[in-house]
Design an enzyme around this catalytic site. Sequence first.
Site, PDB file in Angstrom:
ATOM      1  CB  SER A   1      48.931  44.024  77.924  1.00 35.85           C
ATOM      2  OG  SER A   1      48.710  43.096  78.977  1.00 35.85           O
TER       3      SER A   1
ATOM      4  CE1 TYR B   1      46.542  47.903  80.756  1.00 37.74           C
ATOM      5  CE2 TYR B   1      46.351  45.514  80.928  1.00 37.74           C
ATOM      6  CZ  TYR B   1      47.126  46.647  80.759  1.00 37.74           C
ATOM      7  OH  TYR B   1      48.487  46.524  80.579  1.00 37.74           O
TER       8      TYR B   1
HETATM    9  C1  BGC Z   1      49.314  44.525  83.580  1.00 35.76           C
HETATM   10  C2  BGC Z   1      49.842  44.117  84.932  1.00 35.76           C
HETATM   11  C3  BGC Z   1      49.737  42.613  85.105  1.00 35.76           C
HETATM   12  C4  BGC Z   1      50.389  41.910  83.941  1.00 35.76           C
HETATM   13  C5  BGC Z   1      50.272  40.384  84.014  1.00 35.76           C
HETATM   14  C6  BGC Z   1      50.013  43.726  82.506  1.00 35.76           C
HETATM   15  O1  BGC Z   1      49.489  44.077  81.278  1.00 35.76           O
HETATM   16  O2  BGC Z   1      49.549  45.894  83.374  1.00 35.76           O
HETATM   17  O3  BGC Z   1      49.076  44.763  85.932  1.00 35.76           O
HETATM   18  O4  BGC Z   1      50.395  42.223  86.306  1.00 35.76           O
HETATM   19  O5  BGC Z   1      49.814  42.346  82.735  1.00 35.76           O
HETATM   20  O6  BGC Z   1      48.967  39.964  84.254  1.00 35.76           O
END
Ligand code: BGC
Length: 255
Positions: A143, A156
């Site tokens: 991410s 996360y």
């Molecule tokens: C998350 C999303 C978020 C995006 C941008 C992703 O890793 O799962 O919830 O909107 O990042 O911030």
Amino acid sequence: MRLKNKIALVTGSSQGIGRAIAVRFAQEGADVVINYNRTATGAEEALAEVEAAGRRGLIVQADLGKVADIRRLINTAAEHFGRLDVLVNNAGLETHAPFWEVTEEDYDKVLNVNLKGVFFAAQEMVRHLRATNRRGKIVNISSVHEELPFPNFSAYCASKGGVKMLTRNLAVELGPLGININNIAPGAIETPINTKLLNDPMKLNALLGQIPLGRLGQTGDVASVAVFLASDDADYVTGSTYYVDGGLTWNYEEQ
Ligand code: BGC
């Protein structure tokens, strides 16, 4: 056809980014193992799409938060198709809460799938490749939050930061085995993981204002980079993170 006759396993491929990757891989010539934990119907739909692309598919249920499930998943996949060439660690989840309210249960839920799951799936894949004396590719769906803070998503962020370092470490350790490992760092992609955000016009508009390319990402935007990283075109690429975020990460504007 950039993945002709490769065998790929995509974790969490009953919906969202994982499903788009599974289907795109099939369109590029791969046979695909589809994995789900709870959404069996999504997995059936993904299988139908893989078969519509003229490739073979297999559905295996497994909870990526459990090491026993992970081992069963990889071994079932490898036995069914005779081998595995590509592993895409896509399964992931997030929970929202201020840091001081995060429960042990939520922390475990997020870290178990997003970090421990990636760790042990990669380990089992590497064991399989070593046992069969072959090269292979691992692609992690990380991410932008392996790099960027995300208030209220501390578990996360911790998991994705862990995936970033794991990938760098494994690139060094697995390079001599001919195993490439890279991350894709999606930004705001239209998928079920951010349904809440997508239904909140205020938050959504604020976010769109921060994306230089001016739109949310689509799952296909991520799948096309995954195809590259899984293909022979990426043979000299390892230990990297590819941002698929419309420019979000590097956009800081003083208001
Ligand atoms: C998350 C999303 C978020 C995006 C941008 C992703 O890793 O799962 O919830 O909107 O990042 O911030």
